[in-house]
Write a protein that holds these residues in place. Structure first.
Motif, PDB file in Angstrom:
ATOM      1  N   GLY A 205      23.131  58.300  29.923  1.00  0.00           N
ATOM      2  CA  GLY A 205      21.987  58.108  30.320  1.00  0.00           C
ATOM      3  C   GLY A 205      21.588  59.823  30.064  1.00  0.00           C
ATOM      4  N   PHE A 206      20.400  60.280  30.473  1.00  0.00           N
ATOM      5  CA  PHE A 206      19.697  61.248  30.441  1.00  0.00           C
ATOM      6  C   PHE A 206      20.890  62.302  30.769  1.00  0.00           C
ATOM      7  CE2 PHE A 206      16.734  64.597  32.408  1.00  0.00           C
ATOM      8  CZ  PHE A 206      16.498  65.547  31.425  1.00  0.00           C
ATOM      9  N   THR A 207      20.074  63.884  30.450  1.00  0.00           N
ATOM     10  CA  THR A 207      21.106  64.797  30.799  1.00  0.00           C
ATOM     11  C   THR A 207      20.770  65.663  31.644  1.00  0.00           C
ATOM     12  OG1 THR A 207      21.930  65.487  29.141  1.00  0.00           O
ATOM     13  CG2 THR A 207      23.687  63.890  29.745  1.00  0.00           C
ATOM     14  N   THR A 208      19.333  66.654  29.892  1.00  0.00           N
ATOM     15  CA  THR A 208      18.609  67.107  30.433  1.00  0.00           C
ATOM     16  C   THR A 208      17.881  67.795  29.981  1.00  0.00           C
ATOM     17  OG1 THR A 208      18.628  69.595  31.481  1.00  0.00           O
ATOM     18  CG2 THR A 208      19.947  69.228  28.952  1.00  0.00           C
ATOM     19  N   SER A 209      16.523  68.815  29.344  1.00  0.00           N
ATOM     20  CA  SER A 209      15.996  68.709  28.168  1.00  0.00           C
ATOM     21  C   SER A 209      15.720  70.228  28.373  1.00  0.00           C
ATOM     22  CB  SER A 209      14.277  68.149  28.419  1.00  0.00           C
ATOM     23  OG  SER A 209      13.948  68.133  30.279  1.00  0.00           O
ATOM     24  N   ILE A 210      15.084  70.627  26.894  1.00  0.00           N
ATOM     25  CA  ILE A 210      14.312  71.944  26.580  1.00  0.00           C
ATOM     26  C   ILE A 210      13.526  71.373  25.855  1.00  0.00           C
ATOM     27  CG2 ILE A 210      17.299  72.442  26.516  1.00  0.00           C
ATOM     28  CD1 ILE A 210      16.559  72.724  23.789  1.00  0.00           C
ATOM     29  N   SER A 211      12.108  72.755  25.841  1.00  0.00           N
ATOM     30  CA  SER A 211      11.117  73.108  25.228  1.00  0.00           C
ATOM     31  C   SER A 211      11.270  73.979  24.110  1.00  0.00           C
ATOM     32  CB  SER A 211      10.281  73.829  26.617  1.00  0.00           C
ATOM     33  OG  SER A 211       9.181  73.936  25.569  1.00  0.00           O
ATOM     34  N   HIS A 212      10.508  73.102  23.256  1.00  0.00           N
ATOM     35  CA  HIS A 212      10.449  73.957  22.319  1.00  0.00           C
ATOM     36  C   HIS A 212       9.344  74.079  21.357  1.00  0.00           C
ATOM     37  CE1 HIS A 212       8.906  70.405  19.419  1.00  0.00           C
ATOM     38  NE2 HIS A 212       9.538  69.628  20.510  1.00  0.00           N
ATOM     39  N   GLY A 213       8.396  74.641  23.035  1.00  0.00           N
ATOM     40  CA  GLY A 213       7.033  75.516  22.587  1.00  0.00           C
ATOM     41  C   GLY A 213       6.620  76.547  21.615  1.00  0.00           C
ATOM     42  N   ALA A 214       7.854  77.218  21.976  1.00  0.00           N
ATOM     43  CA  ALA A 214       7.844  78.151  20.452  1.00  0.00           C
ATOM     44  C   ALA A 214       7.841  78.152  18.827  1.00  0.00           C
ATOM     45  CB  ALA A 214       9.220  79.081  20.766  1.00  0.00           C
ATOM     46  N   VAL A 215       7.827  77.169  18.814  1.00  0.00           N
ATOM     47  CA  VAL A 215       7.399  76.700  17.489  1.00  0.00           C
ATOM     48  C   VAL A 215       6.277  76.615  17.365  1.00  0.00           C
ATOM     49  CG1 VAL A 215       8.584  75.398  15.429  1.00  0.00           C
ATOM     50  CG2 VAL A 215      10.397  75.810  17.487  1.00  0.00           C
ATOM     51  N   PRO A 216       5.609  76.880  16.232  1.00  0.00           N
ATOM     52  CA  PRO A 216       4.072  76.665  16.097  1.00  0.00           C
ATOM     53  C   PRO A 216       3.651  75.442  14.647  1.00  0.00           C
ATOM     54  CG  PRO A 216       4.844  78.428  14.746  1.00  0.00           C
ATOM     55  CD  PRO A 216       5.896  77.776  15.399  1.00  0.00           C
ATOM     56  N   SER A 217       2.968  75.156  15.308  1.00  0.00           N
ATOM     57  CA  SER A 217       2.735  74.182  13.645  1.00  0.00           C
ATOM     58  C   SER A 217       3.030  72.423  13.554  1.00  0.00           C
ATOM     59  CB  SER A 217       2.255  74.946  12.378  1.00  0.00           C
ATOM     60  OG  SER A 217       1.075  75.837  12.689  1.00  0.00           O
ATOM     61  N   LEU A 218       3.443  72.372  14.965  1.00  0.00           N
ATOM     62  CA  LEU A 218       4.459  71.145  14.482  1.00  0.00           C
ATOM     63  C   LEU A 218       3.700  69.476  14.426  1.00  0.00           C
ATOM     64  CD1 LEU A 218       7.635  71.629  16.884  1.00  0.00           C
ATOM     65  CD2 LEU A 218       7.501  71.890  14.743  1.00  0.00           C
ATOM     66  N   GLY A 219       4.014  68.477  13.366  1.00  0.00           N
ATOM     67  CA  GLY A 219       3.068  67.324  14.125  1.00  0.00           C
ATOM     68  C   GLY A 219       3.936  66.405  12.904  1.00  0.00           C
ATOM     69  N   VAL A 220       3.756  66.094  12.331  1.00  0.00           N
ATOM     70  CA  VAL A 220       4.345  65.033  11.134  1.00  0.00           C
ATOM     71  C   VAL A 220       4.989  65.648  10.386  1.00  0.00           C
ATOM     72  CG1 VAL A 220       2.132  63.537  10.821  1.00  0.00           C
ATOM     73  CG2 VAL A 220       2.510  65.340   9.117  1.00  0.00           C
ATOM     74  N   ALA A 221       5.890  66.874   9.906  1.00  0.00           N
ATOM     75  CA  ALA A 221       6.413  67.689   9.592  1.00  0.00           C
ATOM     76  C   ALA A 221       7.573  67.377  10.467  1.00  0.00           C
ATOM     77  CB  ALA A 221       6.873  68.926   8.888  1.00  0.00           C
ATOM     78  N   GLY A 222       7.089  67.430  11.458  1.00  0.00           N
ATOM     79  CA  GLY A 222       8.887  66.979  12.845  1.00  0.00           C
ATOM     80  C   GLY A 222      10.275  67.833  12.854  1.00  0.00           C
ATOM     81  N   LEU A 223      10.860  67.599  13.458  1.00  0.00           N
ATOM     82  CA  LEU A 223      12.649  68.500  13.465  1.00  0.00           C
ATOM     83  C   LEU A 223      13.478  67.904  12.425  1.00  0.00           C
ATOM     84  CD1 LEU A 223      14.293  70.206  15.184  1.00  0.00           C
ATOM     85  CD2 LEU A 223      14.650  68.259  15.806  1.00  0.00           C
ATOM     86  N   MET A 224      13.871  68.710  11.472  1.00  0.00           N
ATOM     87  CA  MET A 224      14.409  68.284  10.664  1.00  0.00           C
ATOM     88  C   MET A 224      15.688  67.956  11.337  1.00  0.00           C
ATOM     89  SD  MET A 224      12.457  67.963   8.270  1.00  0.00           S
ATOM     90  CE  MET A 224      11.040  68.008   9.313  1.00  0.00           C
TER      91      MET A 224
END
Length: 392
Positions: free
Chosen positions: A140-159
């Motif tokens: 199950g779930f363990t933890t999470s982190i925020s990546h709010g420091a990365v700007p302009s995300l959208g359809v390009a997404g996380l690689m």
């Protein structure tokens, strides 16, 4: 004045030093090599017929790429939209866990989420709407982190994630800013890197051409409209490299983590013309969307426009063993589509030719593939062994 070695040293010392520019390694994957898999309709099939799972997996229709993948240990991960859970499938085909859920709380995520491999047995889920990455194991779930420091995300997404823990993102620019009121446009995408806990993101390389869009006017405002068979740029990561495929070109560009090109793989294939069968299949899908209220009459007129050619090869991502997969469809491949695995040096190692044209590969490991077939009860998923790449 007579010439002397000491004078030569003096003169050379006056010449400004020219910085060394690293040479790009260019590797050509020639027609003869590709023909071993593409020209022979019987290639890449024999070892692949035996299914790896005793029973197929059935899920609701999957329309979001990136919600299924193979982990390094052979587990297959898929998001089941009906159950609103992540289903974890062992290499044997046995379901060994259901984790996560749809929502905003801890261990939950929205529909626009994407999976990628983390270290060890951890599954990482990136939620676009909350700028959050949640982590799961079989339990199950363990933890999470925020990546709010990365700007302009959208359809390009996380690689994806490099071996040192660096995350590579695609950051979008405005799709319509500064472009004409009509015509075809490819908004640009920047690759950025970010380490969890870092204060900000750093641009790795800027200006990759994004998805091909038609700019139209709606209510006196410019609006992007996806074209049929669009050219686009897709990305993937291995442990130490970033791979880039603009399918307007028949090549793969391989970057180091700093964004410098270290190798270009060129493939001797030619983009085929759009056929009547291509237009008919896309037209049928658009008609179904129109009947369901997803398209207007004006949209349907725009959707009747087709480019003269389509991409010769399609990107299907990197696997956990640092290879990448491409698909070649008829008429580039004879008889039926073929999926081929390559190393970063351009060597083909494995391939897979589905026995039925309705089966499409969606997830790939070094030697296995999961296919998707749309049937009345939902999407039916099966796992197969791939074949060694033909030696002749």
């Amino acid at each position: 004045m007579p010439w002397s070695p000491s004078l030569a040293v003096l003169l050379l010392g006056m010449i400004p030093a020219v910085p060394e520019v690293p040479a790009t390694d260019t590797v050509r994957v020639d027609r003869k090599t590709l023909a071993r898999a593409l020209a022979n309709p019987a290639s890449c099939t024999a070892p692949s017929r035996a299914e790896e799972w005793p029973e197929p997996i059935v899920v609701e229709e999957m329309n979001i790429p990136g919600q299924y993948l193979f982990m390094a240990d052979g587990r297959f991960i898929v998001y089941d939209r009906t159950a609103k859970r992540i289903r974890i499938i062992a290499p044997s085909g046995k379901e060994i866990g259901r984790v996560g859920g749809q929502g905003n709380g801890p261990g939950e995520f929205q529909l626009a989420s994407y999976f990628f491999r983390w270290a060890g047995d951890t599954i990482a889920v990136r939620d676009v709407s909350t700028a959050r990455i949640s982590f799961f194991t079989n339990q199950g779930f363990t933890t999470s982190i925020s990546h709010g420091a990365v700007p302009s995300l959208g359809v390009a997404g996380l690689m994806g994630r490099l071996a040192d823990g660096t995350l590579i993102f695609g950051a979008n620019h405005s799709m319509t800013e500064g472009v004409p009121n009509k015509g075809i446009h490819r908004p640009t995408i920047d690759l950025v890197r970010w380490r969890p806990g870092a204060g900000g993101a750093e641009v790795v390389r800027a200006g990759f051409p994004g998805p091909e869009l038609r700019i139209v006017m709606r209510n006196k405002e410019r609006s992007p409209f996806r074209v049929n068979f669009p050219r686009r740029t897709l990305f993937g990561v291995t442990d130490h490299s970033i791979l880039v495929h603009d399918d307007g070109k028949t090549e793969i560009e391989i970057l180091d983590p700093s964004g410098r090109t270290k190798r270009v793989l060129t493939f001797e294939v030619t983009d085929p013309p759009i056929s009547k069968a291509d237009r008919d299949s896309v037209g049928e899908r658009h008609e179904l969307g129109f009947k369901r209220g997803f398209s207007s009459t004006a949209d349907m007129e725009l959707l009747k426009q087709y480019p003269p050619t389509r991409a010769a090869m399609a990107w299907h991502g990197t696997d956990a063993a640092n290879g990448f997969w491409l698909a070649f469809h008829p008429p580039v491949a004879s008889g039926s589509k073929v999926y081929v695995r390559f190393t970063e040096t351009g060597i083909p190692t494995r391939c897979f030719r589905p026995t039925d044209s309705e089966d499409f590969g969606i997830a790939f490991s070094n030697d296995r593939v999961v296919t998707r077939r749309q049937e009345a009860e939902g999407d039916v998923l099966r796992a197969y062994r791939t074949a060694p790449y033909p030696t002749r």
